[in-house]
Motif scaffolding. Structure first.
Motif, PDB file in Angstrom:
ATOM      1  N   VAL A  63     -61.434 -54.455 -71.231  1.00 19.90           N
ATOM      2  CA  VAL A  63     -62.008 -55.795 -71.218  1.00 19.90           C
ATOM      3  C   VAL A  63     -60.983 -56.704 -70.558  1.00 19.90           C
ATOM      4  O   VAL A  63     -59.801 -56.661 -70.892  1.00 19.90           O
ATOM      5  CB  VAL A  63     -62.326 -56.296 -72.645  1.00 19.90           C
ATOM      6  N   PHE A  64     -61.415 -57.517 -69.623  1.00 22.85           N
ATOM      7  CA  PHE A  64     -60.489 -58.343 -68.860  1.00 22.85           C
ATOM      8  C   PHE A  64     -60.882 -59.809 -68.916  1.00 22.85           C
ATOM      9  O   PHE A  64     -62.065 -60.134 -68.917  1.00 22.85           O
ATOM     10  CB  PHE A  64     -60.453 -57.882 -67.393  1.00 22.85           C
ATOM     11  N   SER A  65     -59.880 -60.693 -68.945  1.00 24.59           N
ATOM     12  CA  SER A  65     -60.145 -62.132 -68.922  1.00 24.59           C
ATOM     13  C   SER A  65     -60.052 -62.675 -67.503  1.00 24.59           C
ATOM     14  O   SER A  65     -60.421 -63.811 -67.258  1.00 24.59           O
ATOM     15  CB  SER A  65     -59.163 -62.867 -69.829  1.00 24.59           C
ATOM     16  N   VAL A  66     -59.531 -61.890 -66.601  1.00 26.17           N
ATOM     17  CA  VAL A  66     -59.449 -62.259 -65.189  1.00 26.17           C
ATOM     18  C   VAL A  66     -59.752 -61.018 -64.370  1.00 26.17           C
ATOM     19  O   VAL A  66     -59.732 -59.906 -64.885  1.00 26.17           O
ATOM     20  CB  VAL A  66     -58.040 -62.805 -64.808  1.00 26.17           C
ATOM     21  N   CYS A  67     -60.007 -61.198 -63.101  1.00 26.67           N
ATOM     22  CA  CYS A  67     -60.221 -60.050 -62.234  1.00 26.67           C
ATOM     23  C   CYS A  67     -58.901 -59.307 -62.057  1.00 26.67           C
ATOM     24  O   CYS A  67     -57.861 -59.931 -61.851  1.00 26.67           O
ATOM     25  CB  CYS A  67     -60.754 -60.502 -60.877  1.00 26.67           C
ATOM     26  N   PRO A  68     -58.906 -57.983 -62.139  1.00 26.91           N
ATOM     27  CA  PRO A  68     -57.661 -57.219 -62.015  1.00 26.91           C
ATOM     28  C   PRO A  68     -57.080 -57.313 -60.606  1.00 26.91           C
ATOM     29  O   PRO A  68     -57.806 -57.292 -59.618  1.00 26.91           O
ATOM     30  CB  PRO A  68     -58.073 -55.782 -62.361  1.00 26.91           C
ATOM     31  N   GLU A  69     -55.727 -57.457 -60.552  1.00 26.64           N
ATOM     32  CA  GLU A  69     -55.015 -57.576 -59.279  1.00 26.64           C
ATOM     33  C   GLU A  69     -53.906 -56.542 -59.208  1.00 26.64           C
ATOM     34  O   GLU A  69     -53.399 -56.091 -60.235  1.00 26.64           O
ATOM     35  CB  GLU A  69     -54.417 -58.979 -59.146  1.00 26.64           C
ATOM     36  N   ASP A  70     -53.491 -56.202 -57.985  1.00 26.10           N
ATOM     37  CA  ASP A  70     -52.362 -55.298 -57.818  1.00 26.10           C
ATOM     38  C   ASP A  70     -51.072 -56.109 -57.756  1.00 26.10           C
ATOM     39  O   ASP A  70     -51.075 -57.331 -57.954  1.00 26.10           O
ATOM     40  CB  ASP A  70     -52.548 -54.408 -56.581  1.00 26.10           C
ATOM     41  N   ALA A  71     -49.934 -55.455 -57.469  1.00 24.61           N
ATOM     42  CA  ALA A  71     -48.633 -56.117 -57.462  1.00 24.61           C
ATOM     43  C   ALA A  71     -48.545 -57.233 -56.425  1.00 24.61           C
ATOM     44  O   ALA A  71     -47.762 -58.178 -56.587  1.00 24.61           O
ATOM     45  CB  ALA A  71     -47.530 -55.090 -57.237  1.00 24.61           C
ATOM     46  N   SER A  72     -49.328 -57.168 -55.353  1.00 22.71           N
ATOM     47  CA  SER A  72     -49.300 -58.211 -54.325  1.00 22.71           C
ATOM     48  C   SER A  72     -50.359 -59.289 -54.577  1.00 22.71           C
ATOM     49  O   SER A  72     -50.647 -60.095 -53.709  1.00 22.71           O
ATOM     50  CB  SER A  72     -49.491 -57.598 -52.936  1.00 22.71           C
ATOM     51  N   SER A  94     -53.504 -58.997 -54.850  1.00 26.70           N
ATOM     52  CA  SER A  94     -54.787 -58.741 -54.200  1.00 26.70           C
ATOM     53  C   SER A  94     -55.723 -58.161 -55.246  1.00 26.70           C
ATOM     54  O   SER A  94     -55.293 -57.423 -56.132  1.00 26.70           O
ATOM     55  CB  SER A  94     -54.626 -57.749 -53.048  1.00 26.70           C
ATOM     56  N   LEU A  95     -56.995 -58.514 -55.146  1.00 22.59           N
ATOM     57  CA  LEU A  95     -57.957 -57.999 -56.115  1.00 22.59           C
ATOM     58  C   LEU A  95     -58.075 -56.487 -56.026  1.00 22.59           C
ATOM     59  O   LEU A  95     -58.103 -55.919 -54.940  1.00 22.59           O
ATOM     60  CB  LEU A  95     -59.334 -58.616 -55.869  1.00 22.59           C
ATOM     61  N   LEU A  96     -58.116 -55.869 -57.188  1.00 27.10           N
ATOM     62  CA  LEU A  96     -58.368 -54.441 -57.247  1.00 27.10           C
ATOM     63  C   LEU A  96     -59.873 -54.228 -57.270  1.00 27.10           C
ATOM     64  O   LEU A  96     -60.582 -54.882 -58.027  1.00 27.10           O
ATOM     65  CB  LEU A  96     -57.773 -53.835 -58.520  1.00 27.10           C
ATOM     66  N   SER A 118     -66.672 -48.373 -55.401  1.00 31.67           N
ATOM     67  CA  SER A 118     -66.384 -47.773 -54.101  1.00 31.67           C
ATOM     68  C   SER A 118     -66.672 -48.792 -53.000  1.00 31.67           C
ATOM     69  O   SER A 118     -67.371 -49.792 -53.219  1.00 31.67           O
ATOM     70  CB  SER A 118     -67.263 -46.539 -53.899  1.00 31.67           C
ATOM     71  N   ALA A 119     -66.165 -48.534 -51.812  1.00 28.95           N
ATOM     72  CA  ALA A 119     -66.405 -49.427 -50.676  1.00 28.95           C
ATOM     73  C   ALA A 119     -67.905 -49.570 -50.413  1.00 28.95           C
ATOM     74  O   ALA A 119     -68.385 -50.652 -50.076  1.00 28.95           O
ATOM     75  CB  ALA A 119     -65.692 -48.897 -49.439  1.00 28.95           C
TER      76      ALA A 119
END
Length: 142
Positions: free
Chosen positions: A50-59, A61-63, A67-68
């Motif tokens: 469960v997330f309160s924000v959209c997940p991001e990577d170390a830079s 950027s949205l994860l 799939s594409a």
């Protein structure tokens, strides 16, 4: 924290089509319940998945969570460099919405008392429509 609400009328049924017995509820009792801030449990990992924000990577950027192919066509069809449901607003000029400095609410009304609003992310405006009986005014829902 923000309360989640859903105005959809959804019925969940079993394989036989049964939705179960009618359930009674007490709106007053529900409204009097304290709203618990779940963000600390989400942030610590105690409330997994469960997330309160959209997940991001170390830079930052949205994860992607799909799939594409699942994201393909999200902005609608493209014609002459424009998309049906997305607008590149990184320049902050020459378009319906300026996403260079979006309001703190995250809501950017298409116009006062409109049925549409923009959600800005990375300079792109994503068009959304307000719920029935609601309008977008002053970059908020009324």
């Amino acid at each position: 924290p923000e309360e989640f609400w859903n105005c959809a009328d959804v019925a969940v049924s079993d394989t036989d089509g049964s939705v179960g017995p009618e359930l009674s509820f007490d709106n007053s009792a529900l409204e009097s319940l304290a709203v618990e801030n779940l963000v600390p449990a989400m942030s610590s990992g105690a409330l997994a998945g469960v997330f309160s924000v959209c997940p991001e990577d170390a830079s930052e950027s949205l994860l992607g969570v799909g799939s594409a192919a699942e994201y393909d066509g999200l902005c609608g069809t493209e014609a002459d460099g424009s998309y049906e449901r997305c607008v590149d607003l990184t320049s902050g000029a020459g378009s319906l919405a300026d996403c260079s400095d979006p309001p703190e609410s995250g809501i950017l009304c298409e116009s006062e008392c409109s049925d549409a609003w923009f959600q800005c992310h990375n300079g792109l405006a994503y068009t959304h429509f307000v719920a029935a009986g609601t309008k977008c005014k002053g970059n908020d829902f009324v």
